[in-house]
Design a protein around this motif. Structure first.
Motif, PDB file in Angstrom:
ATOM      1  N   LEU A  95      -1.955   1.407 -10.205  1.00  0.00           N
ATOM      2  CA  LEU A  95      -2.605   0.946  -8.720  1.00  0.00           C
ATOM      3  C   LEU A  95      -1.561   0.841  -7.958  1.00  0.00           C
ATOM      4  O   LEU A  95      -1.049   1.023  -6.774  1.00  0.00           O
ATOM      5  CB  LEU A  95      -2.831  -0.441  -8.760  1.00  0.00           C
ATOM      6  CG  LEU A  95      -4.341  -0.860  -8.972  1.00  0.00           C
ATOM      7  CD1 LEU A  95      -4.422  -1.663  -9.313  1.00  0.00           C
ATOM      8  CD2 LEU A  95      -5.626   0.225  -8.349  1.00  0.00           C
ATOM      9  N   ALA A  96      -0.185   0.435  -8.545  1.00  0.00           N
ATOM     10  CA  ALA A  96       1.148   0.606  -7.829  1.00  0.00           C
ATOM     11  C   ALA A  96       1.582   2.137  -6.490  1.00  0.00           C
ATOM     12  O   ALA A  96       1.428   2.232  -5.352  1.00  0.00           O
ATOM     13  CB  ALA A  96       2.723   0.938  -8.758  1.00  0.00           C
ATOM     14  N   PRO A  97       0.995   3.613  -7.547  1.00  0.00           N
ATOM     15  CA  PRO A  97       1.060   4.549  -6.090  1.00  0.00           C
ATOM     16  C   PRO A  97      -0.219   4.951  -5.218  1.00  0.00           C
ATOM     17  O   PRO A  97      -0.365   5.490  -4.790  1.00  0.00           O
ATOM     18  CB  PRO A  97       0.751   6.137  -7.275  1.00  0.00           C
ATOM     19  CG  PRO A  97       0.810   5.452  -8.721  1.00  0.00           C
ATOM     20  CD  PRO A  97       1.088   4.102  -8.828  1.00  0.00           C
ATOM     21  N   ARG A  98      -0.848   3.322  -5.521  1.00  0.00           N
ATOM     22  CA  ARG A  98      -1.957   3.649  -4.345  1.00  0.00           C
ATOM     23  C   ARG A  98      -2.332   2.501  -3.493  1.00  0.00           C
ATOM     24  O   ARG A  98      -2.803   2.460  -2.437  1.00  0.00           O
ATOM     25  CB  ARG A  98      -3.680   3.468  -5.443  1.00  0.00           C
ATOM     26  CG  ARG A  98      -4.092   4.388  -6.648  1.00  0.00           C
ATOM     27  CD  ARG A  98      -4.439   6.228  -5.964  1.00  0.00           C
ATOM     28  NE  ARG A  98      -5.317   5.646  -4.929  1.00  0.00           N
ATOM     29  CZ  ARG A  98      -6.088   6.790  -4.044  1.00  0.00           C
ATOM     30  NH1 ARG A  98      -5.205   8.054  -4.253  1.00  0.00           N
ATOM     31  NH2 ARG A  98      -6.882   6.592  -3.260  1.00  0.00           N
ATOM     32  N   VAL A  99      -0.564   2.044  -2.866  1.00  0.00           N
ATOM     33  CA  VAL A  99      -1.061   1.491  -2.557  1.00  0.00           C
ATOM     34  C   VAL A  99       0.103   2.173  -1.125  1.00  0.00           C
ATOM     35  O   VAL A  99       0.918   2.422  -1.306  1.00  0.00           O
ATOM     36  CB  VAL A  99       0.011  -0.339  -2.732  1.00  0.00           C
ATOM     37  CG1 VAL A  99      -0.545  -0.700  -3.624  1.00  0.00           C
ATOM     38  CG2 VAL A  99       1.300   0.213  -3.167  1.00  0.00           C
ATOM     39  N   VAL A 100      -1.109   1.162   0.022  1.00  0.00           N
ATOM     40  CA  VAL A 100      -0.190   1.253   1.503  1.00  0.00           C
ATOM     41  C   VAL A 100       1.574   0.691   2.028  1.00  0.00           C
ATOM     42  O   VAL A 100       1.507   1.455   2.769  1.00  0.00           O
ATOM     43  CB  VAL A 100      -0.999   1.366   2.028  1.00  0.00           C
ATOM     44  CG1 VAL A 100      -2.042   2.354   1.988  1.00  0.00           C
ATOM     45  CG2 VAL A 100      -2.059   0.064   2.715  1.00  0.00           C
ATOM     46  N   ASP A 101       1.313  -0.156   1.536  1.00  0.00           N
ATOM     47  CA  ASP A 101       2.577  -0.898   1.539  1.00  0.00           C
ATOM     48  C   ASP A 101       3.674  -1.060   0.560  1.00  0.00           C
ATOM     49  O   ASP A 101       3.917  -2.199   0.091  1.00  0.00           O
ATOM     50  CB  ASP A 101       2.181  -2.427   2.420  1.00  0.00           C
ATOM     51  CG  ASP A 101       1.502  -3.526   1.322  1.00  0.00           C
ATOM     52  OD1 ASP A 101       1.368  -2.749   0.042  1.00  0.00           O
ATOM     53  OD2 ASP A 101       1.043  -4.375   1.605  1.00  0.00           O
ATOM     54  N   ALA A 108       4.778  -9.186  -3.868  1.00  0.00           N
ATOM     55  CA  ALA A 108       2.487  -9.155  -4.039  1.00  0.00           C
ATOM     56  C   ALA A 108       1.932  -8.753  -5.253  1.00  0.00           C
ATOM     57  O   ALA A 108       1.390  -9.741  -6.426  1.00  0.00           O
ATOM     58  CB  ALA A 108       1.775  -8.853  -3.306  1.00  0.00           C
ATOM     59  N   LEU A 109       2.236  -7.200  -5.990  1.00  0.00           N
ATOM     60  CA  LEU A 109       1.475  -6.803  -7.114  1.00  0.00           C
ATOM     61  C   LEU A 109       2.397  -7.298  -8.332  1.00  0.00           C
ATOM     62  O   LEU A 109       1.502  -8.623  -9.154  1.00  0.00           O
ATOM     63  CB  LEU A 109       1.249  -5.497  -7.080  1.00  0.00           C
ATOM     64  CG  LEU A 109       0.573  -4.731  -8.033  1.00  0.00           C
ATOM     65  CD1 LEU A 109      -0.682  -5.009  -7.556  1.00  0.00           C
ATOM     66  CD2 LEU A 109       1.074  -3.177  -7.772  1.00  0.00           C
ATOM     67  N   VAL A 110       3.731  -7.033  -8.366  1.00  0.00           N
ATOM     68  CA  VAL A 110       4.514  -7.841  -9.622  1.00  0.00           C
ATOM     69  C   VAL A 110       3.892  -9.270  -9.572  1.00  0.00           C
ATOM     70  O   VAL A 110       3.732  -9.847 -10.522  1.00  0.00           O
ATOM     71  CB  VAL A 110       5.915  -7.416  -9.062  1.00  0.00           C
ATOM     72  CG1 VAL A 110       6.670  -8.331 -10.751  1.00  0.00           C
ATOM     73  CG2 VAL A 110       6.012  -5.766  -9.262  1.00  0.00           C
ATOM     74  N   ALA A 111       4.419 -10.168  -8.125  1.00  0.00           N
ATOM     75  CA  ALA A 111       3.949 -11.024  -8.502  1.00  0.00           C
ATOM     76  C   ALA A 111       2.580 -12.179  -9.123  1.00  0.00           C
ATOM     77  O   ALA A 111       2.368 -12.878  -9.100  1.00  0.00           O
ATOM     78  CB  ALA A 111       4.310 -11.997  -7.085  1.00  0.00           C
ATOM     79  N   ALA A 112       2.198 -11.125  -8.761  1.00  0.00           N
ATOM     80  CA  ALA A 112       0.535 -11.229  -9.408  1.00  0.00           C
ATOM     81  C   ALA A 112       0.238 -11.501 -10.580  1.00  0.00           C
ATOM     82  O   ALA A 112      -0.465 -11.852 -11.166  1.00  0.00           O
ATOM     83  CB  ALA A 112      -1.007  -9.963  -8.682  1.00  0.00           C
TER      84      ALA A 112
END
Length: 133
Positions: A95-101, A108-112
């Protein structure tokens, strides 16, 4: 293979660039004009909740990622539906390459991810995606 989803897919709108271990990202933002809306995201999370296995959840997220981009918070909500930490890291990496921020990847993502080891693994994978340290 094309990344952790291991299927052919459209190349992401953003480049796979360096992600430093201090949480700063040099990854380019994905196209915000195709960002998933809250209604579609909520419906997808409902489908993910009823999926019987992480393999099914991964497949559903992969399909969603073919058509949409995400904020890091939205991507984190998708990753949070995965039970196996190894699968969660794979999905987060996809998902990382698909984020707008991308500046919020670490916050956010790593912390999830639930476990320190999984967070460290994702940081290392994101650094390798861009050839960074």
């Amino acid at each position: 293979a094309n990344g952790p989803f291991n299927t052919r897919r459209r190349p992401p709108e953003s480049g796979r660039e360096a992600f430093s271990c201090d949480g700063r990202s040099n990854m380019q933002a994905a196209d915000p004009s195709i960002q998933v809306d809250e209604l579609e995201l909520s419906a997808s999370i409902g489908r993910l909740a009823s999926a019987p296995t992480d393999a099914d959840r991964r497949r559903l997220i992969k399909t969603l990622a073919r058509n949409f981009t995400f904020s890091c918070d939205q991507a984190a909500r998708l990753v949070a539906t995965i039970h196996d930490p190894r699968v969660a890291v794979d999905v987060a990496e996809g998902l990382a390459p698909r984020v707008v921020d991308p500046d919020r990847l670490d916050a956010a993502l790593v912390a999830a991810l639930r476990y320190d080891e999984a967070r460290a693994d994702l940081r290392a994978r994101l650094a390798r995606l861009g050839g960074g340290a």
